[in-house]
Write a protein that holds these residues in place. Structure first.
Motif, PDB file in Angstrom:
ATOM      1  N   HIS A 173       0.913  -1.395  -0.088  1.00  0.00           N
ATOM      2  CA  HIS A 173      -0.311   0.017  -0.089  1.00  0.00           C
ATOM      3  C   HIS A 173       1.170   1.390  -0.552  1.00  0.00           C
ATOM      4  O   HIS A 173       0.782   2.000   0.482  1.00  0.00           O
ATOM      5  N   PHE A 174       1.732   1.017  -1.161  1.00  0.00           N
ATOM      6  CA  PHE A 174       3.162   2.962  -0.582  1.00  0.00           C
ATOM      7  C   PHE A 174       2.284   3.565  -1.460  1.00  0.00           C
ATOM      8  O   PHE A 174       2.544   5.171  -1.189  1.00  0.00           O
ATOM      9  N   LYS A 175       1.236   3.540  -2.033  1.00  0.00           N
ATOM     10  CA  LYS A 175       0.328   4.486  -3.143  1.00  0.00           C
ATOM     11  C   LYS A 175       0.218   5.497  -1.603  1.00  0.00           C
ATOM     12  O   LYS A 175      -0.313   6.580  -1.730  1.00  0.00           O
ATOM     13  N   ASP A 176      -0.557   4.835  -0.737  1.00  0.00           N
ATOM     14  CA  ASP A 176      -1.087   5.415   0.335  1.00  0.00           C
ATOM     15  C   ASP A 176      -0.273   6.450   1.349  1.00  0.00           C
ATOM     16  O   ASP A 176      -0.779   7.653   2.031  1.00  0.00           O
ATOM     17  N   VAL A 177       0.819   6.510   1.740  1.00  0.00           N
ATOM     18  CA  VAL A 177       2.445   7.198   2.085  1.00  0.00           C
ATOM     19  C   VAL A 177       2.442   8.331   0.981  1.00  0.00           C
ATOM     20  O   VAL A 177       2.142   8.993   1.368  1.00  0.00           O
ATOM     21  N   GLY A 213       9.687   1.877  -8.901  1.00  0.00           N
ATOM     22  CA  GLY A 213       8.836   2.633  -7.839  1.00  0.00           C
ATOM     23  C   GLY A 213       9.272   1.885  -6.376  1.00  0.00           C
ATOM     24  O   GLY A 213      10.735   2.207  -5.693  1.00  0.00           O
ATOM     25  N   GLU A 214       8.531   1.369  -6.101  1.00  0.00           N
ATOM     26  CA  GLU A 214       8.687   0.721  -4.245  1.00  0.00           C
ATOM     27  C   GLU A 214       8.680  -1.136  -4.303  1.00  0.00           C
ATOM     28  O   GLU A 214       9.201  -1.788  -3.954  1.00  0.00           O
ATOM     29  N   GLU A 215       9.560  -1.259  -5.089  1.00  0.00           N
ATOM     30  CA  GLU A 215       9.872  -2.317  -5.766  1.00  0.00           C
ATOM     31  C   GLU A 215      11.075  -3.204  -5.748  1.00  0.00           C
ATOM     32  O   GLU A 215      12.164  -2.240  -6.493  1.00  0.00           O
ATOM     33  N   PHE A 216      11.533  -4.140  -5.074  1.00  0.00           N
ATOM     34  CA  PHE A 216      13.500  -4.128  -4.944  1.00  0.00           C
ATOM     35  C   PHE A 216      13.466  -5.644  -5.436  1.00  0.00           C
ATOM     36  O   PHE A 216      12.506  -6.507  -5.101  1.00  0.00           O
ATOM     37  N   LEU A 217      14.892  -5.973  -5.693  1.00  0.00           N
ATOM     38  CA  LEU A 217      14.855  -7.268  -6.451  1.00  0.00           C
ATOM     39  C   LEU A 217      16.293  -8.146  -5.862  1.00  0.00           C
ATOM     40  O   LEU A 217      17.205  -7.343  -5.510  1.00  0.00           O
ATOM     41  N   ILE A 218      16.093  -8.789  -4.834  1.00  0.00           N
ATOM     42  CA  ILE A 218      17.712  -9.068  -3.879  1.00  0.00           C
ATOM     43  C   ILE A 218      18.049 -10.639  -4.322  1.00  0.00           C
ATOM     44  O   ILE A 218      16.635 -11.314  -4.667  1.00  0.00           O
ATOM     45  N   PHE A 219      19.097 -10.724  -4.837  1.00  0.00           N
ATOM     46  CA  PHE A 219      20.043 -11.789  -5.205  1.00  0.00           C
ATOM     47  C   PHE A 219      21.454 -12.320  -4.145  1.00  0.00           C
ATOM     48  O   PHE A 219      21.778 -11.817  -3.786  1.00  0.00           O
ATOM     49  N   LYS A 252       4.216   3.636   9.879  1.00  0.00           N
ATOM     50  CA  LYS A 252       3.912   2.197  10.005  1.00  0.00           C
ATOM     51  C   LYS A 252       3.757   1.641   8.495  1.00  0.00           C
ATOM     52  O   LYS A 252       3.040   1.825   8.074  1.00  0.00           O
ATOM     53  N   VAL A 253       4.904   0.768   8.665  1.00  0.00           N
ATOM     54  CA  VAL A 253       4.213  -0.488   6.782  1.00  0.00           C
ATOM     55  C   VAL A 253       4.748  -1.414   7.050  1.00  0.00           C
ATOM     56  O   VAL A 253       5.789  -1.768   7.740  1.00  0.00           O
ATOM     57  N   LEU A 286       1.518 -13.541  -5.188  1.00  0.00           N
ATOM     58  CA  LEU A 286       0.259 -14.340  -4.174  1.00  0.00           C
ATOM     59  C   LEU A 286       0.406 -13.619  -3.100  1.00  0.00           C
ATOM     60  O   LEU A 286      -0.885 -13.858  -2.098  1.00  0.00           O
ATOM     61  N   ALA A 287       1.745 -13.285  -2.533  1.00  0.00           N
ATOM     62  CA  ALA A 287       1.939 -12.973  -0.900  1.00  0.00           C
ATOM     63  C   ALA A 287       0.807 -11.318  -1.187  1.00  0.00           C
ATOM     64  O   ALA A 287       0.237 -11.635  -0.147  1.00  0.00           O
ATOM     65  N   LYS A 288       0.594 -10.869  -2.093  1.00  0.00           N
ATOM     66  CA  LYS A 288      -0.177  -9.748  -2.289  1.00  0.00           C
ATOM     67  C   LYS A 288      -2.198 -10.073  -1.937  1.00  0.00           C
ATOM     68  O   LYS A 288      -2.676  -9.456  -1.601  1.00  0.00           O
TER      69      LYS A 288
END
Length: 304
Positions: A173-177, A213-219, A252-253, A286-288
Protein backbone atom coordinates in the motif's frame (compact mmCIF):
# COMPACT_ATOMS: atom_id res chain seq x y z
CA UNK A 1 54.67 -0.39 -48.31
CA UNK A 2 53.49 -3.49 -50.14
CA UNK A 3 50.40 -2.33 -52.04
CA UNK A 4 49.10 -5.88 -52.20
CA UNK A 5 49.22 -6.35 -48.47
CA UNK A 6 45.88 -7.56 -47.16
CA UNK A 7 43.78 -4.54 -46.05
CA UNK A 8 42.58 -6.42 -42.99
CA UNK A 9 46.17 -6.97 -41.90
CA UNK A 10 46.82 -3.26 -42.34
CA UNK A 11 43.82 -2.48 -40.15
CA UNK A 12 45.12 -4.77 -37.41
CA UNK A 13 48.53 -3.09 -37.56
CA UNK A 14 46.89 0.31 -37.27
CA UNK A 15 44.75 -0.76 -34.30
CA UNK A 16 47.81 -2.20 -32.56
CA UNK A 17 49.51 1.19 -32.89
CA UNK A 18 46.56 2.93 -31.25
CA UNK A 19 45.73 0.50 -28.44
CA UNK A 20 47.90 -1.12 -25.79
CA UNK A 21 45.66 -4.14 -25.24
CA UNK A 22 43.48 -5.84 -27.84
CA UNK A 23 41.58 -8.90 -26.70
CA UNK A 24 38.43 -10.92 -27.14
CA UNK A 25 36.45 -11.54 -23.97
CA UNK A 26 33.38 -13.54 -23.08
CA UNK A 27 31.56 -11.04 -20.84
CA UNK A 28 29.10 -13.62 -19.54
CA UNK A 29 31.72 -15.81 -17.86
CA UNK A 30 34.24 -12.94 -17.63
CA UNK A 31 37.00 -14.81 -19.44
CA UNK A 32 39.86 -13.43 -21.51
CA UNK A 33 39.31 -15.64 -24.56
CA UNK A 34 42.08 -14.38 -26.80
CA UNK A 35 44.80 -11.83 -26.04
CA UNK A 36 45.94 -10.43 -29.37
CA UNK A 37 48.62 -8.10 -28.00
CA UNK A 38 51.53 -9.33 -25.86
CA UNK A 39 50.69 -7.23 -22.80
CA UNK A 40 49.33 -9.16 -19.81
CA UNK A 41 49.14 -8.36 -16.10
CA UNK A 42 49.07 -11.96 -14.97
CA UNK A 43 49.97 -14.77 -17.36
CA UNK A 44 48.31 -17.44 -15.22
CA UNK A 45 44.89 -15.81 -14.86
CA UNK A 46 42.39 -15.80 -17.72
CA UNK A 47 39.72 -13.66 -16.03
CA UNK A 48 39.16 -10.49 -18.04
CA UNK A 49 39.06 -8.37 -14.88
CA UNK A 50 42.61 -9.46 -13.95
CA UNK A 51 43.84 -6.68 -16.22
CA UNK A 52 42.63 -4.23 -13.60
CA UNK A 53 44.53 -6.14 -10.89
CA UNK A 54 41.22 -6.95 -9.28
CA UNK A 55 39.89 -10.13 -7.72
CA UNK A 56 36.28 -9.28 -8.46
CA UNK A 57 34.08 -8.72 -11.48
CA UNK A 58 33.82 -5.15 -12.75
CA UNK A 59 30.48 -3.75 -11.66
CA UNK A 60 30.35 -1.36 -14.61
CA UNK A 61 31.00 -4.00 -17.29
CA UNK A 62 30.72 -2.22 -20.63
CA UNK A 63 31.45 -5.41 -22.56
CA UNK A 64 28.29 -7.01 -21.17
CA UNK A 65 26.46 -3.81 -22.02
CA UNK A 66 27.86 -3.82 -25.56
CA UNK A 67 26.75 -7.44 -26.02
CA UNK A 68 23.27 -6.78 -24.57
CA UNK A 69 22.68 -3.66 -26.66
CA UNK A 70 24.67 -4.92 -29.68
CA UNK A 71 26.50 -1.64 -30.14
CA UNK A 72 29.99 -0.24 -29.61
CA UNK A 73 30.36 1.09 -26.07
CA UNK A 74 33.10 3.21 -24.48
CA UNK A 75 34.19 4.31 -21.02
CA UNK A 76 37.17 5.67 -19.13
CA UNK A 77 38.50 3.60 -16.24
CA UNK A 78 40.98 4.63 -13.56
CA UNK A 79 43.08 1.81 -12.10
CA UNK A 80 46.48 1.38 -10.45
CA UNK A 81 47.30 5.07 -10.88
CA UNK A 82 46.58 5.06 -14.59
CA UNK A 83 43.72 6.27 -16.77
CA UNK A 84 42.47 3.93 -19.50
CA UNK A 85 40.12 4.39 -22.41
CA UNK A 86 38.12 1.19 -23.04
CA UNK A 87 36.14 0.43 -26.19
CA UNK A 88 33.92 -2.67 -26.42
CA UNK A 89 32.94 -3.94 -29.88
CA UNK A 90 30.30 -6.70 -29.78
CA UNK A 91 30.31 -9.84 -31.92
CA UNK A 92 26.78 -10.98 -31.17
CA UNK A 93 26.99 -14.04 -33.40
CA UNK A 94 30.01 -15.34 -31.44
CA UNK A 95 28.75 -14.21 -28.03
CA UNK A 96 31.98 -12.33 -27.43
CA UNK A 97 33.33 -8.79 -27.41
CA UNK A 98 36.47 -7.23 -28.81
CA UNK A 99 37.97 -5.01 -26.11
CA UNK A 100 40.34 -2.23 -27.11
CA UNK A 101 42.21 -0.71 -24.17
CA UNK A 102 44.54 2.28 -24.29
CA UNK A 103 46.55 3.81 -21.48
CA UNK A 104 45.87 7.53 -21.87
CA UNK A 105 47.56 8.63 -18.66
CA UNK A 106 50.23 10.56 -20.54
CA UNK A 107 48.07 11.80 -23.41
CA UNK A 108 47.15 15.06 -21.64
CA UNK A 109 43.46 14.34 -22.24
CA UNK A 110 42.64 15.76 -18.84
CA UNK A 111 44.59 18.97 -19.12
CA UNK A 112 42.58 22.09 -18.24
CA UNK A 113 39.10 20.67 -18.72
CA UNK A 114 36.77 23.34 -17.31
CA UNK A 115 39.60 24.46 -15.04
CA UNK A 116 39.47 21.24 -12.98
CA UNK A 117 42.55 19.49 -11.69
CA UNK A 118 43.41 16.01 -12.94
CA UNK A 119 42.54 14.52 -9.53
CA UNK A 120 39.07 16.06 -9.62
CA UNK A 121 38.46 14.85 -13.16
CA UNK A 122 39.54 11.31 -12.25
CA UNK A 123 37.24 11.47 -9.25
CA UNK A 124 34.39 12.45 -11.56
CA UNK A 125 35.16 9.53 -13.88
CA UNK A 126 35.08 7.07 -10.97
CA UNK A 127 31.79 8.56 -9.72
CA UNK A 128 30.26 8.49 -13.20
CA UNK A 129 31.09 4.80 -13.63
CA UNK A 130 29.37 4.14 -10.33
CA UNK A 131 26.36 6.33 -11.10
CA UNK A 132 25.69 4.48 -14.37
CA UNK A 133 24.75 1.34 -12.43
CA UNK A 134 23.34 2.96 -9.27
CA UNK A 135 19.88 4.17 -8.27
CA UNK A 136 20.33 7.80 -7.16
CA UNK A 137 17.75 7.73 -4.35
CA UNK A 138 18.72 4.54 -2.52
CA UNK A 139 22.33 3.96 -3.59
CA UNK A 140 21.35 0.42 -4.58
CA UNK A 141 22.03 -1.00 -8.03
CA UNK A 142 19.68 -0.20 -10.91
CA UNK A 143 18.08 -2.22 -13.71
CA UNK A 144 21.10 -1.77 -15.96
CA UNK A 145 23.29 -3.53 -13.38
CA UNK A 146 20.72 -6.34 -13.16
CA UNK A 147 20.70 -6.87 -16.92
CA UNK A 148 24.48 -6.95 -17.05
CA UNK A 149 25.18 -8.98 -13.91
CA UNK A 150 22.49 -11.69 -13.89
CA UNK A 151 23.88 -13.75 -16.83
CA UNK A 152 27.28 -13.93 -15.11
CA UNK A 153 25.79 -15.00 -11.77
CA UNK A 154 23.84 -17.82 -13.39
CA UNK A 155 26.94 -18.98 -15.30
CA UNK A 156 29.00 -18.86 -12.10
CA UNK A 157 26.40 -20.89 -10.22
CA UNK A 158 26.35 -23.47 -13.02
CA UNK A 159 30.14 -23.75 -13.14
CA UNK A 160 30.49 -24.12 -9.36
CA UNK A 161 27.31 -26.16 -8.74
CA UNK A 162 25.91 -23.55 -6.35
CA UNK A 163 22.43 -22.22 -5.78
CA UNK A 164 21.01 -18.82 -6.63
CA UNK A 165 17.97 -17.11 -5.15
CA UNK A 166 15.94 -14.23 -6.56
CA UNK A 167 13.57 -12.36 -4.24
CA UNK A 168 11.12 -9.66 -5.25
CA UNK A 169 10.11 -7.33 -2.42
CA UNK A 170 7.44 -4.64 -2.42
CA UNK A 171 6.18 -2.10 0.13
CA UNK A 172 2.49 -2.79 0.80
CA UNK A 173 0.00 0.00 0.00
CA UNK A 174 2.82 2.41 -0.78
CA UNK A 175 0.46 4.67 -2.74
CA UNK A 176 -1.23 5.52 0.57
CA UNK A 177 2.09 6.85 1.91
CA UNK A 178 2.50 9.18 -1.07
CA UNK A 179 -1.15 10.27 -0.93
CA UNK A 180 -1.13 10.96 2.82
CA UNK A 181 2.35 12.40 3.33
CA UNK A 182 3.62 13.47 -0.10
CA UNK A 183 6.31 12.16 -2.40
CA UNK A 184 9.22 13.62 -0.44
CA UNK A 185 8.23 11.57 2.58
CA UNK A 186 7.53 8.63 0.28
CA UNK A 187 11.10 8.85 -0.99
CA UNK A 188 12.37 8.80 2.59
CA UNK A 189 10.35 5.65 3.31
CA UNK A 190 11.87 3.99 0.22
CA UNK A 191 15.35 5.01 1.35
CA UNK A 192 14.85 3.60 4.86
CA UNK A 193 13.30 0.45 3.40
CA UNK A 194 16.36 -0.08 1.20
CA UNK A 195 18.61 0.32 4.26
CA UNK A 196 16.68 -2.46 6.01
CA UNK A 197 17.12 -4.69 2.96
CA UNK A 198 20.88 -4.08 2.98
CA UNK A 199 21.13 -5.56 6.48
CA UNK A 200 20.22 -8.96 5.05
CA UNK A 201 22.92 -9.36 2.42
CA UNK A 202 26.60 -10.20 2.33
CA UNK A 203 29.04 -7.67 0.91
CA UNK A 204 30.30 -9.47 -2.18
CA UNK A 205 28.15 -12.42 -3.21
CA UNK A 206 24.77 -10.73 -2.80
CA UNK A 207 23.28 -7.56 -4.22
CA UNK A 208 20.04 -5.58 -4.39
CA UNK A 209 18.45 -3.73 -7.28
CA UNK A 210 15.77 -1.08 -7.09
CA UNK A 211 13.55 -2.69 -9.68
CA UNK A 212 11.10 0.17 -9.96
CA UNK A 213 9.19 2.48 -7.63
CA UNK A 214 8.73 0.64 -4.33
CA UNK A 215 9.74 -2.75 -5.77
CA UNK A 216 13.16 -4.29 -5.15
CA UNK A 217 15.02 -7.38 -6.32
CA UNK A 218 17.38 -9.19 -3.95
CA UNK A 219 19.94 -11.65 -5.32
CA UNK A 220 21.47 -14.16 -2.90
CA UNK A 221 24.22 -16.55 -3.92
CA UNK A 222 24.81 -20.02 -2.44
CA UNK A 223 22.33 -20.09 0.43
CA UNK A 224 20.18 -23.10 1.35
CA UNK A 225 16.40 -22.86 1.26
CA UNK A 226 15.88 -23.00 5.04
CA UNK A 227 18.29 -20.16 5.78
CA UNK A 228 16.98 -18.23 2.79
CA UNK A 229 13.42 -18.25 4.09
CA UNK A 230 14.59 -17.31 7.58
CA UNK A 231 16.57 -14.39 6.20
CA UNK A 232 13.71 -12.97 4.12
CA UNK A 233 11.25 -13.51 6.95
CA UNK A 234 13.59 -11.55 9.21
CA UNK A 235 13.57 -8.67 6.73
CA UNK A 236 9.78 -8.73 6.71
CA UNK A 237 9.71 -8.60 10.52
CA UNK A 238 12.22 -5.73 10.59
CA UNK A 239 10.09 -3.72 8.19
CA UNK A 240 6.92 -4.40 10.17
CA UNK A 241 8.49 -3.23 13.45
CA UNK A 242 10.37 -0.23 12.02
CA UNK A 243 9.11 3.33 12.51
CA UNK A 244 9.75 5.26 9.30
CA UNK A 245 10.51 8.99 9.15
CA UNK A 246 10.53 9.08 12.96
CA UNK A 247 11.96 12.63 13.12
CA UNK A 248 8.85 14.15 11.52
CA UNK A 249 6.21 11.42 11.36
CA UNK A 250 5.66 7.97 12.82
CA UNK A 251 4.87 5.92 9.73
CA UNK A 252 4.37 2.18 9.83
CA UNK A 253 4.40 0.03 6.69
CA UNK A 254 4.68 -3.65 5.85
CA UNK A 255 6.24 -5.46 2.93
CA UNK A 256 5.60 -8.60 0.91
CA UNK A 257 8.20 -10.88 -0.67
CA UNK A 258 8.21 -13.47 -3.44
CA UNK A 259 11.06 -15.99 -3.33
CA UNK A 260 12.50 -18.12 -6.11
CA UNK A 261 15.48 -20.37 -5.42
CA UNK A 262 17.29 -22.80 -7.70
CA UNK A 263 19.69 -25.22 -6.03
CA UNK A 264 20.85 -26.90 -9.23
CA UNK A 265 21.51 -24.66 -12.19
CA UNK A 266 21.51 -26.67 -15.43
CA UNK A 267 23.05 -25.78 -18.76
CA UNK A 268 19.59 -25.03 -20.15
CA UNK A 269 19.14 -22.42 -17.38
CA UNK A 270 22.01 -20.18 -18.51
CA UNK A 271 19.74 -17.80 -20.43
CA UNK A 272 16.76 -17.91 -18.05
CA UNK A 273 17.49 -14.90 -15.88
CA UNK A 274 14.28 -13.15 -16.92
CA UNK A 275 12.30 -16.30 -16.21
CA UNK A 276 13.77 -16.57 -12.70
CA UNK A 277 12.72 -12.97 -12.04
CA UNK A 278 9.26 -13.78 -13.37
CA UNK A 279 8.97 -16.73 -10.96
CA UNK A 280 9.86 -14.49 -8.00
CA UNK A 281 7.36 -11.90 -9.24
CA UNK A 282 4.62 -14.54 -9.42
CA UNK A 283 5.36 -15.49 -5.81
CA UNK A 284 5.20 -11.81 -4.83
CA UNK A 285 1.84 -11.47 -6.55
CA UNK A 286 0.51 -14.41 -4.52
CA UNK A 287 1.83 -12.85 -1.31
CA UNK A 288 -0.20 -9.76 -2.14
CA UNK A 289 -3.26 -11.84 -2.98
CA UNK A 290 -2.99 -13.72 0.32
CA UNK A 291 -3.16 -10.62 2.45
CA UNK A 292 0.26 -8.90 2.15
CA UNK A 293 2.93 -8.65 4.86
CA UNK A 294 4.06 -12.19 4.08
CA UNK A 295 6.60 -14.24 2.13
CA UNK A 296 5.74 -16.78 -0.57
CA UNK A 297 8.10 -19.37 -2.02
CA UNK A 298 7.80 -20.27 -5.69
CA UNK A 299 7.95 -23.92 -6.72
CA UNK A 300 8.01 -25.21 -10.27
CA UNK A 301 5.02 -27.43 -9.48
CA UNK A 302 3.16 -24.59 -7.78
CA UNK A 303 3.73 -21.77 -5.29
CA UNK A 304 3.77 -22.44 -1.55
Amino acid sequence: MDRHKDSRELNVELIEKIYDVIRYVNPIVKSDDDQITDFKINESDTHCYSFWQSNEVCKNCISMRALNENKVTMKFEYSCGKLFMVTAVPEKENNRVLELIRDVSNDHLLDNIDGLSEDLIIDKIVKLNKEIITDPLTGLYNRRFLDERMPFEIAKAYANKLSISVIMGDIDHFKDVNDNYGHVVGDQVIKEFSDLLMLAIRDYDDWIVRFGGEEFLIFLFAIDKENLIKRIEKIRENVESHVFCSDEYAIKVTASFGIYTNSEIKKDDLDKGLQFIHFADEALYLAKENGRNRCELYKLDGIN
